[in-house]
Motif scaffolding. Structure first.
Motif, PDB file in Angstrom:
ATOM      1  N   TYR A 184       0.845  -1.206   0.000  1.00 20.52           N
ATOM      2  CA  TYR A 184       0.000   0.000   0.000  1.00 20.52           C
ATOM      3  C   TYR A 184       0.879   1.255   0.000  1.00 20.52           C
ATOM      4  N   HIS A 185       1.913   1.254   0.828  1.00 13.63           N
ATOM      5  CA  HIS A 185       2.841   2.392   0.894  1.00 13.63           C
ATOM      6  C   HIS A 185       3.474   2.644  -0.482  1.00 13.63           C
ATOM      7  N   GLU A 186       3.936   1.586  -1.119  1.00 14.93           N
ATOM      8  CA  GLU A 186       4.576   1.751  -2.429  1.00 14.93           C
ATOM      9  C   GLU A 186       3.563   2.174  -3.494  1.00 14.93           C
ATOM     10  N   LEU A 188       1.132   4.126  -2.969  1.00 10.81           N
ATOM     11  CA  LEU A 188       0.956   5.575  -2.793  1.00 10.81           C
ATOM     12  C   LEU A 188       2.059   6.343  -3.522  1.00 10.81           C
ATOM     13  N   HIS A 189       3.226   5.711  -3.634  1.00 11.89           N
ATOM     14  CA  HIS A 189       4.313   6.368  -4.388  1.00 11.89           C
ATOM     15  C   HIS A 189       3.957   6.458  -5.876  1.00 11.89           C
ATOM     16  N   ILE A 190       3.191   5.491  -6.362  1.00 12.62           N
ATOM     17  CA  ILE A 190       2.754   5.560  -7.763  1.00 12.62           C
ATOM     18  C   ILE A 190       1.720   6.671  -7.903  1.00 12.62           C
ATOM     19  N   PHE A 203       9.943  12.976  -0.913  1.00 12.36           N
ATOM     20  CA  PHE A 203       9.423  11.634  -1.142  1.00 12.36           C
ATOM     21  C   PHE A 203       8.066  11.402  -0.488  1.00 12.36           C
ATOM     22  N   HIS A 204       7.889  11.898   0.733  1.00 10.49           N
ATOM     23  CA  HIS A 204       6.618  11.700   1.422  1.00 10.49           C
ATOM     24  C   HIS A 204       5.994  13.048   1.734  1.00 10.49           C
ATOM     25  N   SER A 205       5.072  13.446   0.902  1.00 12.65           N
ATOM     26  CA  SER A 205       4.405  14.733   1.108  1.00 12.65           C
ATOM     27  C   SER A 205       3.398  14.603   2.245  1.00 12.65           C
ATOM     28  N   GLU A 207       0.306  15.148   1.992  1.00 15.49           N
ATOM     29  CA  GLU A 207      -0.818  14.428   1.380  1.00 15.49           C
ATOM     30  C   GLU A 207      -0.585  12.913   1.448  1.00 15.49           C
ATOM     31  N   PHE A 208       0.634  12.517   1.109  1.00 11.11           N
ATOM     32  CA  PHE A 208       1.034  11.106   1.137  1.00 11.11           C
ATOM     33  C   PHE A 208       0.851  10.544   2.545  1.00 11.11           C
ATOM     34  N   ARG A 209       1.386  11.247   3.530  1.00 15.57           N
ATOM     35  CA  ARG A 209       1.313  10.780   4.923  1.00 15.57           C
ATOM     36  C   ARG A 209      -0.114  10.656   5.406  1.00 15.57           C
TER      37      ARG A 209
HETATM   38 ZN    ZN Z   1       8.158   5.628   0.889  1.00 11.13          ZN
END
Ligand code: ZN
Length: 228
Positions: A184-186, A188-190, A203-205, A207-209
């Motif tokens: 799931y974490h990866e 989110l990177h997509i 890398f982790h905005s 929004e991402f967090r």
């Molecule tokens: Zn990451």
């Protein structure tokens, strides 16, 4: 060119360690798969390996690298302006493009199979895609890592469009939700591609967090990973 580079390293050495006589320094450009540079002491000499992608780099960039490598070797703080200079260089569009092309061409074939002994990554991906992304993500190449690396739990490689999950999680005593969380974490990177902000990579905005915390067993997964 190595001649010029050697001079630059000598100058950086004198600037950082003015009281120490400079050792013999050997600089070589090598065809690494990525922009990788290293320095080590071998039999009293300083041996430096620079990515051949830096061969045509401006003098100021080579200076920056010389300061960074020598400062690191002697555990001295890296001068800010050099760090900045080098980062700026790496973030240039043309350099990024070249790095990607070289990585594609030289990149090791580290992909194995999505089918593990316990978990099938494609199956988990499709399931997560339906549950959390309305089935909108395109499935990248998925693979368990070849080696049981602990350092890298999971990784999304945008150049090869691949997600790799460390094989240490393909075990009967690992709960499925943990593998789901890593994937799931990866994923989110997509969904949130790397943003290039001036000279810094984010890398982790925020929004991402925020979105990461929506994973149903986020806290449990974090706790388990920390215990590892
Ligand atoms: Zn990451």
């Amino acid at each position: 060119m190595p001649q010029v580079a050697t001079e630059i390293f000598h100058e950086a050495f004198r600037a950082l360690r003015p009281r120490t006589p400079a050792p013999e320094i050997e600089v070589e450009f090598r065809p690494y798969a990525d922009i990788n540079n290293f320095i080590r002491v071998r039999e009293g000499r300083l041996v430096v390996g620079l990515s051949d992608m830096l061969e045509g780099a401006p003098r100021s960039v080579l200076e920056a690298i010389a300061f960074i490598l020598i400062a690191k070797l002697y555990r001295k703080p890296v001068p800010k302006q050099h760090q900045h200079r080098y980062r700026q260089f790496l973030n240039r569009r043309s350099v990024r493009r070249q790095t990607q092309a070289v990585r594609r061409a030289r990149g090791r074939k580290w992909l194995d199979s999505p089918q593990g002994t316990q978990f099938h990554l494609e199956e988990i991906f499709d399931d997560l895609n339906q549950r959390h992304f309305e089935g909108r993500l395109e499935r990248p190449r998925l693979s368990w890592s070849r080696t049981a690396a602990r350092a890298l739990l999971g990784h999304y490689d945008s150049v090869h469009n691949a997600i790799i999950v460390s094989k240490i999680f393909d075990r009967p005593d690992v709960p499925r939700f943990l593998v789901e969380y890593l994937l799931y974490h990866e994923m989110l990177h997509i969904k949130h591609p790397v943003v290039h902000q001036r000279s810094r990579r984010c890398f982790h905005s925020t929004e991402f967090r925020k979105e990461e915390k929506r994973f149903p067993r986020f806290q449990d997964a974090k706790r388990l990973l920390n215990a590892l």
